[in-house]
Design a protein around this motif. Structure first.
Motif, mmCIF file in Angstrom:
data_model
loop_
_atom_site.group_PDB
_atom_site.id
_atom_site.type_symbol
_atom_site.label_atom_id
_atom_site.label_comp_id
_atom_site.label_asym_id
_atom_site.label_seq_id
_atom_site.Cartn_x
_atom_site.Cartn_y
_atom_site.Cartn_z
ATOM 1 N N SER A 39 0.833 -1.195 0.000
ATOM 2 C CA SER A 39 0.000 0.000 0.000
ATOM 3 C C SER A 39 0.872 1.250 0.000
ATOM 4 O O SER A 39 2.113 1.175 0.056
ATOM 5 N N LEU A 40 0.223 2.412 -0.037
ATOM 6 C CA LEU A 40 0.952 3.688 0.003
ATOM 7 C C LEU A 40 1.775 3.797 1.280
ATOM 8 O O LEU A 40 2.932 4.253 1.266
ATOM 9 N N ILE A 41 1.214 3.347 2.412
ATOM 10 C CA ILE A 41 1.950 3.410 3.685
ATOM 11 C C ILE A 41 3.182 2.515 3.633
ATOM 12 O O ILE A 41 4.264 2.886 4.101
ATOM 13 N N GLY A 42 3.055 1.331 3.029
ATOM 14 C CA GLY A 42 4.204 0.449 2.890
ATOM 15 C C GLY A 42 5.277 1.060 2.002
ATOM 16 O O GLY A 42 6.478 0.965 2.294
ATOM 17 N N ALA A 43 4.861 1.705 0.895
ATOM 18 C CA ALA A 43 5.830 2.324 -0.009
ATOM 19 C C ALA A 43 6.551 3.487 0.667
ATOM 20 O O ALA A 43 7.766 3.665 0.498
ATOM 21 N N VAL A 44 5.815 4.291 1.432
ATOM 22 C CA VAL A 44 6.444 5.409 2.151
ATOM 23 C C VAL A 44 7.434 4.882 3.190
ATOM 24 O O VAL A 44 8.549 5.398 3.323
ATOM 25 N N THR A 45 7.034 3.835 3.906
ATOM 26 C CA THR A 45 7.941 3.232 4.891
ATOM 27 C C THR A 45 9.210 2.720 4.214
ATOM 28 O O THR A 45 10.328 2.945 4.690
ATOM 29 N N GLY A 46 9.047 2.058 3.084
ATOM 30 C CA GLY A 46 10.204 1.552 2.369
ATOM 31 C C GLY A 46 11.108 2.657 1.865
ATOM 32 O O GLY A 46 12.344 2.567 1.968
ATOM 33 N N GLY A 47 10.520 3.712 1.312
ATOM 34 C CA GLY A 47 11.329 4.820 0.830
ATOM 35 C C GLY A 47 12.135 5.475 1.933
ATOM 36 O O GLY A 47 13.324 5.798 1.760
ATOM 37 N N LEU A 48 11.520 5.662 3.104
ATOM 38 C CA LEU A 48 12.235 6.268 4.231
ATOM 39 C C LEU A 48 13.320 5.336 4.770
ATOM 40 O O LEU A 48 14.402 5.791 5.165
ATOM 41 N N ALA A 49 13.049 4.020 4.760
ATOM 42 C CA ALA A 49 14.068 3.067 5.206
ATOM 43 C C ALA A 49 15.276 3.100 4.272
ATOM 44 O O ALA A 49 16.430 3.067 4.710
ATOM 45 N N ALA A 50 15.028 3.174 2.960
ATOM 46 C CA ALA A 50 16.127 3.258 1.999
ATOM 47 C C ALA A 50 16.901 4.558 2.165
ATOM 48 O O ALA A 50 18.142 4.583 2.080
ATOM 49 N N LEU A 51 16.186 5.651 2.390
ATOM 50 C CA LEU A 51 16.852 6.937 2.605
ATOM 51 C C LEU A 51 17.809 6.864 3.791
ATOM 52 O O LEU A 51 18.964 7.314 3.720
ATOM 53 N N LEU A 52 17.348 6.282 4.884
ATOM 54 C CA LEU A 52 18.192 6.169 6.081
ATOM 55 C C LEU A 52 19.378 5.242 5.832
ATOM 56 O O LEU A 52 20.498 5.516 6.278
ATOM 57 N N ALA A 53 19.145 4.138 5.105
ATOM 58 C CA ALA A 53 20.235 3.201 4.827
ATOM 59 C C ALA A 53 21.334 3.857 3.992
ATOM 60 O O ALA A 53 22.518 3.560 4.155
ATOM 61 N N LEU A 54 20.943 4.759 3.101
ATOM 62 C CA LEU A 54 21.919 5.426 2.246
ATOM 63 C C LEU A 54 22.537 6.647 2.909
ATOM 64 O O LEU A 54 23.648 7.056 2.560
ATOM 65 N N PHE A 55 21.824 7.248 3.847
ATOM 66 C CA PHE A 55 22.276 8.515 4.439
ATOM 67 C C PHE A 55 23.097 8.333 5.701
ATOM 68 O O PHE A 55 24.084 9.044 5.923
ATOM 69 N N THR A 56 22.708 7.405 6.558
ATOM 70 C CA THR A 56 23.296 7.354 7.898
ATOM 71 C C THR A 56 24.514 6.445 8.013
ATOM 72 O O THR A 56 25.275 6.574 8.970
ATOM 73 N N VAL A 57 24.693 5.511 7.077
ATOM 74 C CA VAL A 57 25.797 4.550 7.190
ATOM 75 C C VAL A 57 27.078 5.216 6.696
ATOM 76 O O VAL A 57 27.213 5.532 5.511
ATOM 77 N N THR A 58 28.040 5.419 7.602
ATOM 78 C CA THR A 58 29.249 6.184 7.272
ATOM 79 C C THR A 58 30.520 5.480 7.719
ATOM 80 O O THR A 58 31.514 6.148 8.029
ATOM 81 N N ASP A 59 30.533 4.161 7.778
ATOM 82 C CA ASP A 59 31.754 3.446 8.166
ATOM 83 C C ASP A 59 32.889 3.768 7.196
ATOM 84 O O ASP A 59 32.678 4.106 6.036
ATOM 85 N N THR A 61 35.156 1.836 5.785
ATOM 86 C CA THR A 61 35.420 0.886 4.708
ATOM 87 C C THR A 61 34.114 0.386 4.103
ATOM 88 O O THR A 61 33.058 0.420 4.746
ATOM 89 N N VAL A 62 34.189 -0.090 2.876
ATOM 90 C CA VAL A 62 33.005 -0.634 2.211
ATOM 91 C C VAL A 62 32.488 -1.859 2.959
ATOM 92 O O VAL A 62 31.275 -2.038 3.115
ATOM 93 N N ARG A 63 33.408 -2.688 3.439
ATOM 94 C CA ARG A 63 32.986 -3.870 4.202
ATOM 95 C C ARG A 63 32.254 -3.447 5.479
ATOM 96 O O ARG A 63 31.222 -4.026 5.833
ATOM 97 N N GLY A 64 32.767 -2.447 6.158
ATOM 98 C CA GLY A 64 32.106 -1.953 7.360
ATOM 99 C C GLY A 64 30.729 -1.391 7.054
ATOM 100 O O GLY A 64 29.770 -1.600 7.812
ATOM 101 N N GLN A 65 30.607 -0.685 5.931
ATOM 102 C CA GLN A 65 29.306 -0.159 5.530
ATOM 103 C C GLN A 65 28.318 -1.286 5.263
ATOM 104 O O GLN A 65 27.139 -1.196 5.625
ATOM 105 N N ALA A 66 28.801 -2.354 4.636
ATOM 106 C CA ALA A 66 27.919 -3.485 4.335
ATOM 107 C C ALA A 66 27.431 -4.159 5.619
ATOM 108 O O ALA A 66 26.252 -4.520 5.732
ATOM 109 N N VAL A 67 28.326 -4.323 6.588
ATOM 110 C CA VAL A 67 27.935 -4.945 7.859
ATOM 111 C C VAL A 67 26.900 -4.078 8.572
ATOM 112 O O VAL A 67 25.880 -4.576 9.075
ATOM 113 N N THR A 68 27.139 -2.772 8.622
ATOM 114 C CA THR A 68 26.190 -1.883 9.291
ATOM 115 C C THR A 68 24.835 -1.897 8.594
ATOM 116 O O THR A 68 23.785 -1.934 9.247
ATOM 117 N N THR A 69 24.847 -1.876 7.269
ATOM 118 C CA THR A 69 23.585 -1.920 6.520
ATOM 119 C C THR A 69 22.821 -3.200 6.822
ATOM 120 O O THR A 69 21.588 -3.182 6.984
#
Length: 504
Positions: A39-59, A61-69
């Motif tokens: 539904s629209l609520i599910g899509a909004v939740t998913g979009g915000l989750a993706a935004l946070l996954a791309l914005f907040t992970v700042t390890d 190394t790439v390996r560290g970023q993958a583990v945190t994600t």
């Protein structure tokens, strides 16, 4: 402010790639949720989750970023469950929310990974309030979060992993300590107290949108350390919200939730958030506020009254943060700036030592990582000193001294970069070529007979001296003494001007 955003340096177009990748990752996440029949609520939740996954992970190394994600859902889904289960139990819900606030800030003590997981946990609870999530929606929301984090990871580590071609960034650790002397512990208590104030007053303003005030308090505490940093960030958040609401009246309100136009404007907002985050917090908040308005329009509840309420709730959150940092275990600006400046000076000395060892023929000597660390430390010094040089700071004397300290640190960093560059050239020359070390209060190896003087201030000073040079005055033939060799940001805090021991 506008000029600063669009003329700020972007080495390697990193900010541009960061923003474009975010638009791609979030678009893919929303598309996947749509294909899964959410539904629209599910899509909004998913979009915000993706935004946070791309914005907040700042390890680093790439390996560290993958583990945190990969760990994000492990933290977010239990919090989402608690928020949904407690939806109809206000007291338990509010106490749990405050516990998530405190734990999220305290987690910073474990570095970038702790910070990322703490932000994701808080925002998961926040989004549950934003969307009024209940237990019957949990299966859909679980799937949306998992699919969106996977989509964001596929873009970040597969389709567009530009970090693999970049050296790992050096992330300075926050000031240490134990117990209440640890900054993260104090901030956790401050954030919880400020969020408690925002929660109570926010509910007096609105029983439906009170969480905006708590969110404002939380985000003001993110990436700040001292009392001054938090106050300045609160002012910038309020200013960005005001401008964003004005834009919302002009842009979001006339759209009336049209899906195609809203999607295009939301993509623009995402780009703006990611592109301006490292340059201007005010501009980032402008885009965040406009994005929130667009989402409310998509949900069919946007109105001028709602935008006015958002401004009031943001003001309450900023006030809660300000009261907390002033009254509850304050972390003074001076103590933080002093700690970061000392670390920067020690790094200057370490750079010089590595340079000297390289010239002496040590095979393991490499000053380049130290120079990268120095750049990161200087960025942190600028952040901590920002409250002192802010236009609204009424203490003009401290403002002048703070600017002077920044100028001196920049001069020293420039000379260090020059020394390292010259050392790289001289290291390939025959024995007998030397280079003086910089850093360490008047200590350093003597120059060799084949010394080539680097450009800049080192080249201009000519002969060795023990005091500051005279500088030209306004009239012909006049001179005036240079500033003192020490500059204090506050009583008891001194920064040495004589950082470079080898001044010609």
């Amino acid at each position: 402010m506008l000029k600063r955003v669009f003329t700020a340096p972007d080495p390697g177009r990193t900010r541009l790639r960061f923003a474009l990748r975010a638009v791609l990752g979030i678009t893919l996440a929303v598309a996947v949720c749509g294909l899964a029949g959410h539904s629209l609520i599910g899509a909004v939740t998913g979009g915000l989750a993706a935004l946070l996954a791309l914005f907040t992970v700042t390890d680093a190394t790439v390996r560290g970023q993958a583990v945190t994600t990969a760990l994000l859902p492990a933290v977010g889904l239990p919090v989402l469950t608690a928020a949904a289960e407690l939806h109809d139990h206000p007291v338990a819900r509010d106490l749990t929310f405050l516990a998530v606030v405190g734990a999220g800030v305290y987690a910073r003590r474990w570095g970038p990974r702790g910070h990322s997981l703490g932000v994701f946990a808080f925002m998961t609870f926040f989004v549950a309030q934003f969307l009024h999530a209940t237990t019957d929606r949990l299966p859909e929301l679980y799937a949306a979060v998992l699919l969106s984090v996977l989509a964001a990871a596929a873009v970040r580590f597969g389709l567009w992993c530009y970090e693999r071609r970049l050296p790992p960034p050096v992330v300075p650790a926050p000031p240490g300590g134990t117990g209440l002397a640890r900054v993260t512990t104090r901030q956790a208590i401050q954030a919880t107290a400020g969020a408690g104030f925002a929660l109570v007053v926010g509910q007096l303003l609105s029983g439906q949108r009170w969480y905006w005030a708590v969110g404002a308090t939380w985000w003001i505490f993110v990436n700040t350390t001292s009392r001054g940093e938090t106050l300045v960030r609160g002012f910038r958040r309020l200013l960005g919200t005001v401008i964003g609401i004005a834009l919302g009246l002009v842009v979001a309100l006339p759209v009336h939730g049209d899906p195609a136009v809203t999607a295009a404007l939301a993509a623009l907002c995402v780009f703006g958030i990611f592109y301006t985050a490292a340059v201007s917090y005010t501009w980032m908040m402008l885009w965040v506020t406009l994005l929130a308005g667009l989402l409310y329009g998509l949900l069919g509840v946007l109105s001028p009254g709602l935008l006015a309420l958002r401004l009031a709730e943001t003001g309450v959150g900023a006030l809660g943060a300000a009261l907390a940092v002033v009254l509850v275990l304050p972390v003074t600006t001076h103590s933080i700036t002093d700690a970061w400046i000392r670390r920067a000076l020690r790094c200057v000395h370490a750079c010089a030592v590595e340079t000297a060892r390289r010239l002496a023929g040590a095979p393991d000597a490499d000053p380049a990582p130290r120079v990268a660390e120095l750049e990161q430390l200087l960025a942190r010094v600028r952040l901590s000193v920002a409250p002192l040089v802010h236009p609204l700071n009424p203490m003009l004397g401290r403002k002048r001294r703070a600017r002077h300290v920044l100028d001196l640190l920049d001069d020293c960093a420039r000379e260090i970069r020059g020394l390292v560059a010259v050392a790289a050239d001289l290291a390939r020359r025959p024995p007998g070529h030397g280079l003086p070390a910089c850093g360490g209060r008047g200590r350093g190896p003597h120059r060799g007979p084949g010394h080539r003087r680097p450009r800049g201030r080192l080249a201009r000073h000519g002969t060795r001296r023990t005091g500051p040079p005279a500088r030209p005055g306004k009239g012909p033939g006049r001179t005036r003494p240079a500033p003192s060799r020490t500059v204090g940001l506050a009583p008891g805090g001194r920064v040495s001007r004589g950082w470079c021991a080898s001044r010609g």
